[in-house]
Write a protein that holds these residues in place. Sequence first.
Motif, mmCIF file in Angstrom:
data_model
loop_
_atom_site.group_PDB
_atom_site.id
_atom_site.type_symbol
_atom_site.label_atom_id
_atom_site.label_comp_id
_atom_site.label_asym_id
_atom_site.label_seq_id
_atom_site.Cartn_x
_atom_site.Cartn_y
_atom_site.Cartn_z
ATOM 1 N N ASN A 1 1.171 -1.548 -0.156
ATOM 2 C CA ASN A 1 0.296 0.186 0.261
ATOM 3 C C ASN A 1 0.788 1.521 0.015
ATOM 4 O O ASN A 1 2.096 0.950 0.120
ATOM 5 N N GLU A 2 0.265 2.966 -0.590
ATOM 6 C CA GLU A 2 1.517 3.707 -0.749
ATOM 7 C C GLU A 2 1.081 3.923 0.812
ATOM 8 O O GLU A 2 0.586 4.321 1.325
ATOM 9 N N GLY A 3 2.265 4.396 1.471
ATOM 10 C CA GLY A 3 2.706 5.348 2.857
ATOM 11 C C GLY A 3 2.795 6.290 2.102
ATOM 12 O O GLY A 3 3.274 7.119 1.348
ATOM 13 N N THR A 4 2.219 7.195 3.124
ATOM 14 C CA THR A 4 1.726 9.054 2.692
ATOM 15 C C THR A 4 2.574 9.761 4.411
ATOM 16 O O THR A 4 1.674 9.323 5.174
ATOM 17 N N SER A 5 3.519 10.960 3.727
ATOM 18 C CA SER A 5 4.352 11.366 4.944
ATOM 19 C C SER A 5 3.082 12.614 5.338
ATOM 20 O O SER A 5 1.894 12.980 5.128
ATOM 21 N N ASN A 6 3.764 12.748 6.573
ATOM 22 C CA ASN A 6 3.093 14.166 7.016
ATOM 23 C C ASN A 6 3.130 15.160 6.647
ATOM 24 O O ASN A 6 3.954 15.176 5.577
ATOM 25 N N SER A 7 2.377 16.775 6.424
ATOM 26 C CA SER A 7 2.458 17.520 4.977
ATOM 27 C C SER A 7 3.203 18.636 5.804
ATOM 28 O O SER A 7 3.070 18.303 7.250
ATOM 29 N N GLN A 8 3.835 19.542 4.949
ATOM 30 C CA GLN A 8 4.488 20.102 5.662
ATOM 31 C C GLN A 8 4.612 21.087 4.789
ATOM 32 O O GLN A 8 4.337 21.677 3.984
ATOM 33 N N LEU A 9 3.602 22.824 5.654
ATOM 34 C CA LEU A 9 3.866 23.871 5.153
ATOM 35 C C LEU A 9 5.232 24.617 4.379
ATOM 36 O O LEU A 9 5.507 25.200 5.835
ATOM 37 N N VAL A 10 5.121 24.748 3.538
ATOM 38 C CA VAL A 10 5.592 25.923 3.489
ATOM 39 C C VAL A 10 5.376 27.488 2.502
ATOM 40 O O VAL A 10 4.017 27.692 2.470
ATOM 41 N N THR A 11 6.077 28.415 3.417
ATOM 42 C CA THR A 11 4.989 29.866 3.521
ATOM 43 C C THR A 11 6.084 30.927 3.204
ATOM 44 O O THR A 11 7.766 31.016 2.833
ATOM 45 N N VAL A 12 5.599 31.371 1.846
ATOM 46 C CA VAL A 12 6.289 32.142 1.218
ATOM 47 C C VAL A 12 5.661 33.406 1.632
ATOM 48 O O VAL A 12 4.636 33.979 1.816
ATOM 49 N N ASN A 13 6.923 34.371 1.849
ATOM 50 C CA ASN A 13 6.809 35.974 2.355
ATOM 51 C C ASN A 13 6.996 36.908 1.171
ATOM 52 O O ASN A 13 7.132 37.015 0.347
ATOM 53 N N PRO A 14 6.100 37.681 1.069
ATOM 54 C CA PRO A 14 5.587 38.468 0.121
ATOM 55 C C PRO A 14 7.441 39.461 0.050
ATOM 56 O O PRO A 14 7.915 39.818 1.102
ATOM 57 N N ASP A 15 7.606 39.944 -0.809
ATOM 58 C CA ASP A 15 8.993 40.607 -1.437
ATOM 59 C C ASP A 15 8.382 42.300 -0.192
ATOM 60 O O ASP A 15 6.919 42.817 -0.881
ATOM 61 N N PRO A 16 9.371 42.759 0.464
ATOM 62 C CA PRO A 16 9.606 44.101 0.729
ATOM 63 C C PRO A 16 9.291 45.442 0.537
ATOM 64 O O PRO A 16 10.020 45.851 -0.879
ATOM 65 N N ASP A 17 8.679 45.915 0.201
ATOM 66 C CA ASP A 17 8.383 47.619 -0.148
ATOM 67 C C ASP A 17 9.262 48.733 0.289
ATOM 68 O O ASP A 17 9.757 48.405 1.626
ATOM 69 N N ILE A 18 10.260 48.821 -0.428
ATOM 70 C CA ILE A 18 11.524 49.413 -0.204
ATOM 71 C C ILE A 18 10.852 51.038 -0.944
ATOM 72 O O ILE A 18 10.911 51.055 -2.412
ATOM 73 N N THR A 19 10.980 51.675 -0.059
ATOM 74 C CA THR A 19 10.960 53.369 -1.253
ATOM 75 C C THR A 19 12.161 54.531 -0.297
ATOM 76 O O THR A 19 13.508 54.613 1.139
ATOM 77 N N ILE A 20 13.174 54.536 -1.398
ATOM 78 C CA ILE A 20 14.226 55.501 -1.323
ATOM 79 C C ILE A 20 13.426 56.819 -1.501
ATOM 80 O O ILE A 20 12.755 57.469 -1.800
#
Length: 93
Positions: free
Chosen positions: A60-79
């Motif tokens: 039978n197929e074995g399935t791992s626990n799931s892992q969340l990969v979090t994507v952080n947005p690019d920062p806003d930079i002002t000169i």
Amino acid sequence: TLNVVSATGGTGTCSVTWWSSPDNSLWTNTGATGNSYSPTGITSNTYFQARRSCTGVGCNEGTSNSQLVTVNPDPDITITASQQICANASVTL
């Protein structure tokens, strides 16, 4: 990089496939195989899991626990003000 830490047992030829999900419920095969996976090109938070299957009779197929990969947005930079930025120089943002 996501890694399978321990995958033993089974008969026949065994393989690991990687799956992704936006909600930890609806899963899609990423097409990646092997004990390690480095997801690229994801633009929003995504869950991943490994699935191990073997070709032997009664396996039978074995399935791992799931892992969340979090994507952080690019920062806003002002000169501030009108600063001249030169090669090999530093600037305060």
